[in-house]
Design an enzyme around this catalytic site. Structure first.
Site, mmCIF file in Angstrom:
data_model
loop_
_atom_site.group_PDB
_atom_site.id
_atom_site.type_symbol
_atom_site.label_atom_id
_atom_site.label_comp_id
_atom_site.label_asym_id
_atom_site.label_seq_id
_atom_site.Cartn_x
_atom_site.Cartn_y
_atom_site.Cartn_z
ATOM 1 C CB SER A 62 -0.896 0.016 1.237
ATOM 2 O OG SER A 62 -1.607 -1.177 1.337
HETATM 3 N N1 SAH Z 1 -1.508 -4.217 3.659
HETATM 4 C C1 SAH Z 1 -0.746 -4.705 2.550
HETATM 5 C C2 SAH Z 1 -1.451 -4.378 1.258
HETATM 6 C C3 SAH Z 1 -1.650 -5.542 0.414
HETATM 7 S S1 SAH Z 1 -2.741 -5.349 -0.939
HETATM 8 C C4 SAH Z 1 0.662 -4.105 2.575
HETATM 9 O O1 SAH Z 1 0.881 -3.150 3.295
HETATM 10 O O2 SAH Z 1 1.540 -4.617 1.890
HETATM 11 C C5 SAH Z 1 -4.099 -6.325 -0.462
HETATM 12 C C6 SAH Z 1 -3.830 -7.758 -0.118
HETATM 13 O O3 SAH Z 1 -5.063 -8.341 0.215
HETATM 14 C C7 SAH Z 1 -3.260 -8.601 -1.238
HETATM 15 O O4 SAH Z 1 -2.043 -9.147 -0.830
HETATM 16 C C8 SAH Z 1 -4.318 -9.678 -1.456
HETATM 17 O O5 SAH Z 1 -3.756 -10.940 -1.761
HETATM 18 C C9 SAH Z 1 -5.029 -9.710 -0.111
HETATM 19 N N2 SAH Z 1 -6.405 -10.220 -0.133
HETATM 20 C C10 SAH Z 1 -7.362 -9.962 -1.039
HETATM 21 N N3 SAH Z 1 -8.498 -10.614 -0.683
HETATM 22 C C11 SAH Z 1 -8.236 -11.300 0.477
HETATM 23 C C12 SAH Z 1 -8.993 -12.139 1.318
HETATM 24 N N4 SAH Z 1 -10.264 -12.429 1.045
HETATM 25 N N5 SAH Z 1 -8.390 -12.645 2.404
HETATM 26 C C13 SAH Z 1 -7.115 -12.376 2.690
HETATM 27 N N6 SAH Z 1 -6.341 -11.579 1.932
HETATM 28 C C14 SAH Z 1 -6.904 -11.036 0.833
#
Ligand code: SAH
Length: 652
Positions: A62
């Site tokens: 993010s």
């Molecule tokens: N907070 C993270 C941002 C990752 S982007 C950071 O700081 O790096 C969002 C993430 O949500 C992705 O890695 C994706 O794989 C995950 N995601 C999407 N749907 C999901 C679900 N139903 N359960 C768990 N993770 C999920």
């Protein structure tokens, strides 16, 4: 070596605090977590950019601002039990771990979850646990939670998450259709079956880029609805730029020492025509003797010999290299032909010259770098093209960073290419030695600084941008000094250079300065910064650096942009003078998007690659509007007739 600590400090100050994140615990958590540990190999250089970055499995880490927004919105207390859904790289979980007693993070992709857990362990964050699984079901064993932060956008709020909230607990979640703008929602559980819902503002997940802060100022919102009306009332309507009367309203700027005229793209005919007709007036009637443009010195020097009716031959015809259309087009050539005619009959002190402000032979040097890398290592050449292709060094599109990640081969070519650029410079200086306006002192300054220029330009980024704009400013100062205390200059350069960067994302978030800003700092109200804009039409631009010129359709401007407000005023062509319209200036001093098209235009990623937040009435003193604009007509590098005036020397 990058100073990450300093970069992080700057990130907190510019990207977070100045955008309204005020919770001191959140700011210090953001200051504590080394984001460079959470990005992929090769991306560390970009770790503190104001942008999401790609990670494995097609996901992103993010944007720092969005992590801070969500953490603040979650109102986490030191004793709280927190759930994060969508752990990704583990970065947000690490930030939350500084705010809460314990953090459980769930990630759908097992490899991401494993890597995130390993990073957190290495950083000794012992109060975080990452598990792989489907986070929409929550984590019943560890419930209830005082706060739940969902890092991925979805169409609805999963019921399980609401039910796992403690009474008084907060759920922060972006809601909305995929790939479109979402709303950041805060749900607070007031009692077992009673939830409050608040809309915290528009966000765009994924990538998580926030268009505006989420201050709720209804009076401001009300006024904004009247913005197009206010614009219509303030607009001084202009005739077509072929009409010399177009220049009339600009006479008010004629008492300034420097008038800077912008453009919203490098390939739009109307912007060139407007600048030409205004400049003619300033030269003819108001004693401006310097026309200084965003071009390489040696190319502009050849044009200067032409406009000065100096028949000395030019060894290398000017403006042959990418992006040749920027100056080699019918509008610019018509202006140069006029200037030559003017100079032929004007007395010596009424004549004007044509000069290039850009880092000496910058485009020539870039061409040499690409030539070299094409042969030595085509992969490194692709990286270089990407780095040179960005108008403002790095943009918000995560894939742009991906393509521009340095390889070892790229680094190992540095010495060879800087040496080549140095040779090119020495050659170019020899060729223009007879150019008496560019004196020995300036040449010496260039040669001393050259290696530093080339090394920094080779890597791109904010430092290269700043070096270039500082160089443009120093060259302008030098030209003014040489021409005496009463000399006056007109400058033609892109809005991103002539606008005051302190009032745009460039300065506020990325630490970039601009020529317009430096002019204001030195000359105060003796300068006029005049921006240009358009809603729709066509533009001459390439898709990649070094690519073919194409005539591309300019998409209608975005709803949240200054351009859309101007378009909604339903006036086709006008001047806005902010000094004369205080209420309008006040409203336009709030952030809105502005479109920047350079020599590259990528309509497919337009929002991310070409829009940035600006405070228009502070960025510029005045703004010139063309509702619809058209691509320039290029003059081919071989052409010696047709649109090329027959007085042009054959080398042109
Ligand atoms: N907070 C993270 C941002 C990752 S982007 C950071 O700081 O790096 C969002 C993430 O949500 C992705 O890695 C994706 O794989 C995950 N995601 C999407 N749907 C999901 C679900 N139903 N359960 C768990 N993770 C999920």
């Amino acid at each position: 070596m990058i100073d990450y600590q300093y970069a992080r400090y700057k990130m907190v100050e510019r990207q977070l605090a100045s955008r309204g994140i005020s919770d001191p615990r959140v700011l210090s958590a953001m200051q504590a977590v080394p984001r460079e540990v959470f990005v992929e190999e090769g991306f560390q250089e970009f770790a503190y950019e104001d942008s999401p970055l790609p990670i494995a499995e097609g996901q992103t880490i993010s944007q720092p601002y969005i992590v801070a927004c969500m953490a603040e919105a979650a109102q986490i207390e030191p004793d709280d039990n927190v759930l994060e859904v969508g752990a990704g790289s583990g970065y947000a979980a690490a930030v939350l771990s500084y705010l809460a007693r314990y953090v459980f993070a769930i990630e759908r992709h097992e490899t991401l979850a494993t890597n995130a857990a390993a990073r957190l362990a290495k950083l000794e964050r012992h109060n975080v646990e990452v598990q792989s699984g489907d986070g929409t079901k929550g984590f019943a064993n560890k419930a209830p939670f005082d706060a739940i932060v969902v890092s991925a956008g979805g169409p609805t709020v999963p019921v399980a998450l609401k039910e796992q909230l403690e009474i008084g607990g907060r759920l922060i979640i972006p809601i909305g259709p995929q790939d479109r703008s979402q709303r950041l929602i805060r749900i607070t559980r007031r009692a077992a079956g009673h939830y409050d819902e608040e809309d915290l503002g528009g966000v765009s997940f994924v990538p998580l880029v926030v268009a505006h802060g989420w201050k709720d100022d209804t009076r401001h919102a009300d006024l904004e609805r009247h913005l197009p009306d206010l614009i219509r009332q303030a607009a001084e309507s202009l005739p077509a730029p072929e009409d010399p009367r177009f220049a009339d309203p600009f006479a008010r700027f004629a008492n300034r020492r420097v008038v800077l005229l912008g453009e919203a793209s490098h390939g739009t005919s109307e912007f060139h025509q407007a600048r030409a007709v205004i400049t003619r007036r300033l030269v003819e009637r108001h004693g401006f003797s310097i026309v200084a443009v965003e071009a390489d010195w040696p190319d502009a020097a050849a044009m200067n010999r032409f406009v000065r009716v100096d028949e000395r031959k030019t060894e290398n015809p000017p403006f042959q290299r990418f992006p040749s259309w920027m100056w080699r087009n019918t509008d610019v050539f018509a202006f140069l032909a006029w200037l030559r005619e003017h100079n032929a009959t004007a007395s010596a002190n009424e004549q004007a010259g044509f000069y290039g402000l850009d880092i000496y032979n910058m485009r020539g040097s870039i061409a040499a770098v690409l030539d070299y890398l094409d042969k030595a290592d085509p992969k490194a050449a692709a990286v270089a093209r990407e780095r040179y292709g960005c108008l403002t060094p790095w943009q918000n599109a995560p894939h742009t960073y991906g393509r521009a990640t340095l390889t070892d081969a790229y680094r190992s070519c540095e010495d060879a290419v800087t040496r080549q650029c140095g040779e090119l410079l020495r050659h170019a200086l020899k060729e223009s030695r007879d150019d008496t306006l560019f004196d020995a002192a300036q040449n010496a300054r260039l040669v001393t600084a050259a290696e530093k220029y080339y090394r920094i330009m080779y890597y791109g980024g904010a430092e290269a941008w700043n070096l270039r704009d500082r160089h443009m400013f120093e060259t302008l100062e030098h030209l003014l000094d040489r021409a005496g205390p009463n000399s006056k200059a007109v400058v033609w350069a892109h809005n991103s250079h002539i606008g005051d960067a302190r009032h745009t994302e460039m300065g506020k978030v990325r630490g970039e300065l601009s020529l317009g800003q430096l002019c204001r700092e030195k000359f105060a109200d003796e300068v006029a910064l005049i921006g240009f804009g358009t809603h729709v039409g066509t533009v001459a631009a390439a898709t990649d650096w070094d690519g073919e010129m194409e005539v591309k359709r300019v998409r209608p401007s975005l709803e949240e942009s200054v351009e859309r407000c101007c378009h909604l005023s339903r006036s086709t062509r006008f001047l806005l003078d902010f000094a004369r319209h205080a209420e309008l200036a006040n409203l336009l001093a709030h952030e809105r998007l502005e479109r920047f098209i350079g020599v590259i235009y990528r309509p497919g990623t337009e929002r991310l690659s070409h829009y940035a937040n600006v405070e228009l009435s502070k960025q510029f003193d005045a703004y010139v509007w063309f509702d619809e604009t058209h691509a320039i007509t290029p003059i081919s590098p071989q052409a010696t007739s047709g649109p090329v005036p027959d007085t042009f020397p054959s080398g042109l």
